[in-house]
Design a protein around this motif. Structure first.
Motif, PDB file in Angstrom:
ATOM      1  N   GLU A  44       0.829  -1.210   0.000  1.00 17.31           N
ATOM      2  CA  GLU A  44       0.000   0.000   0.000  1.00 17.31           C
ATOM      3  C   GLU A  44       0.863   1.261   0.000  1.00 17.31           C
ATOM      4  O   GLU A  44       0.618   2.196  -0.771  1.00 17.31           O
ATOM      5  N   MET A  45       1.884   1.282   0.839  1.00 16.53           N
ATOM      6  CA  MET A  45       2.758   2.456   0.908  1.00 16.53           C
ATOM      7  C   MET A  45       3.529   2.646  -0.398  1.00 16.53           C
ATOM      8  O   MET A  45       3.720   3.776  -0.850  1.00 16.53           O
ATOM      9  N   GLN A  51       2.254   6.869  -6.688  1.00 14.71           N
ATOM     10  CA  GLN A  51       1.289   7.871  -7.148  1.00 14.71           C
ATOM     11  C   GLN A  51       1.807   9.281  -6.887  1.00 14.71           C
ATOM     12  O   GLN A  51       1.673  10.163  -7.730  1.00 14.71           O
ATOM     13  N   VAL A  52       2.399   9.484  -5.728  1.00 19.04           N
ATOM     14  CA  VAL A  52       2.965  10.793  -5.395  1.00 19.04           C
ATOM     15  C   VAL A  52       4.122  11.115  -6.336  1.00 19.04           C
ATOM     16  O   VAL A  52       4.262  12.242  -6.810  1.00 19.04           O
ATOM     17  N   SER A  53       4.934  10.119  -6.619  1.00 22.49           N
ATOM     18  CA  SER A  53       6.125  10.349  -7.446  1.00 22.49           C
ATOM     19  C   SER A  53       5.785  10.553  -8.917  1.00 22.49           C
ATOM     20  O   SER A  53       6.614  11.076  -9.663  1.00 22.49           O
ATOM     21  N   ASN A  54       4.607  10.147  -9.345  1.00 25.90           N
ATOM     22  CA  ASN A  54       4.220  10.330 -10.747  1.00 25.90           C
ATOM     23  C   ASN A  54       4.253  11.792 -11.154  1.00 25.90           C
ATOM     24  O   ASN A  54       4.494  12.113 -12.311  1.00 25.90           O
ATOM     25  N   LYS A  55       4.032  12.667 -10.201  1.00 19.67           N
ATOM     26  CA  LYS A  55       4.047  14.100 -10.503  1.00 19.67           C
ATOM     27  C   LYS A  55       5.440  14.553 -10.922  1.00 19.67           C
ATOM     28  O   LYS A  55       5.582  15.443 -11.737  1.00 19.67           O
ATOM     29  N   GLU A  62      12.015  10.565  -0.510  1.00 25.27           N
ATOM     30  CA  GLU A  62      11.200  11.652   0.019  1.00 25.27           C
ATOM     31  C   GLU A  62       9.707  11.394  -0.164  1.00 25.27           C
ATOM     32  O   GLU A  62       8.885  11.919   0.587  1.00 25.27           O
ATOM     33  N   ASP A  63       9.357  10.589  -1.150  1.00 26.09           N
ATOM     34  CA  ASP A  63       7.947  10.256  -1.362  1.00 26.09           C
ATOM     35  C   ASP A  63       7.395   9.459  -0.181  1.00 26.09           C
ATOM     36  O   ASP A  63       6.262   9.676   0.253  1.00 26.09           O
ATOM     37  N   LEU A  64       8.194   8.548   0.339  1.00 26.25           N
ATOM     38  CA  LEU A  64       7.769   7.778   1.513  1.00 26.25           C
ATOM     39  C   LEU A  64       7.728   8.660   2.757  1.00 26.25           C
ATOM     40  O   LEU A  64       6.814   8.549   3.572  1.00 26.25           O
TER      41      LEU A  64
END
Length: 106
Positions: A44-45, A51-55, A62-64
């Motif tokens: 899940e994480m 998804q956060v890093s797709n941007k 740092e995404d985690l």
């Protein structure tokens, strides 16, 4: 477990369970349940971090950190582990450099 997969964390979970007061040899079912929970959490994480890093287009540590920022226990543990990782890298580099210098002097 709904699907059979290789046990990845059984040994570590067994030791952690014992450290937190369980018996030395916990039931396999208990280990399997915890392993399933750990696997689901990691999955899940990882998906959320992706998804956060797709941007940005690139998955980074740092995404985690961003995902756990609102949970102080997780956040400070992640920060501590990252700091320790950097210290280990520096120590290994210094050790390797010392070995190279010693080999050159021989």
């Amino acid at each position: 477990m709904s699907t059979k997969r290789k046990r990845m964390f059984s040994k570590e979970l067994k030791h952690m369970m014992y450290g937190f007061g369980d018996v030395r040899e916990p039931l396999h079912e208990s280990i399997d349940l915890l392993e399933e929970l750990v696997f689901e959490f990691i999955q899940e994480m990882t998906l959320k971090a992706a998804q956060v890093s797709n941007k940005r287009g690139k998955f980074q540590t740092e995404d985690l950190v961003f995902l756990v920022r609102k949970d102080p226990k997780k956040y400070y543990r992640v920060i501590e582990l990252l700091r320790m990782n950097e210290e280990l890298k520096k120590a290994k580099k210094a050790f390797d450099e010392t070995n190279v210098e010693e080999e050159e002097n021989v």
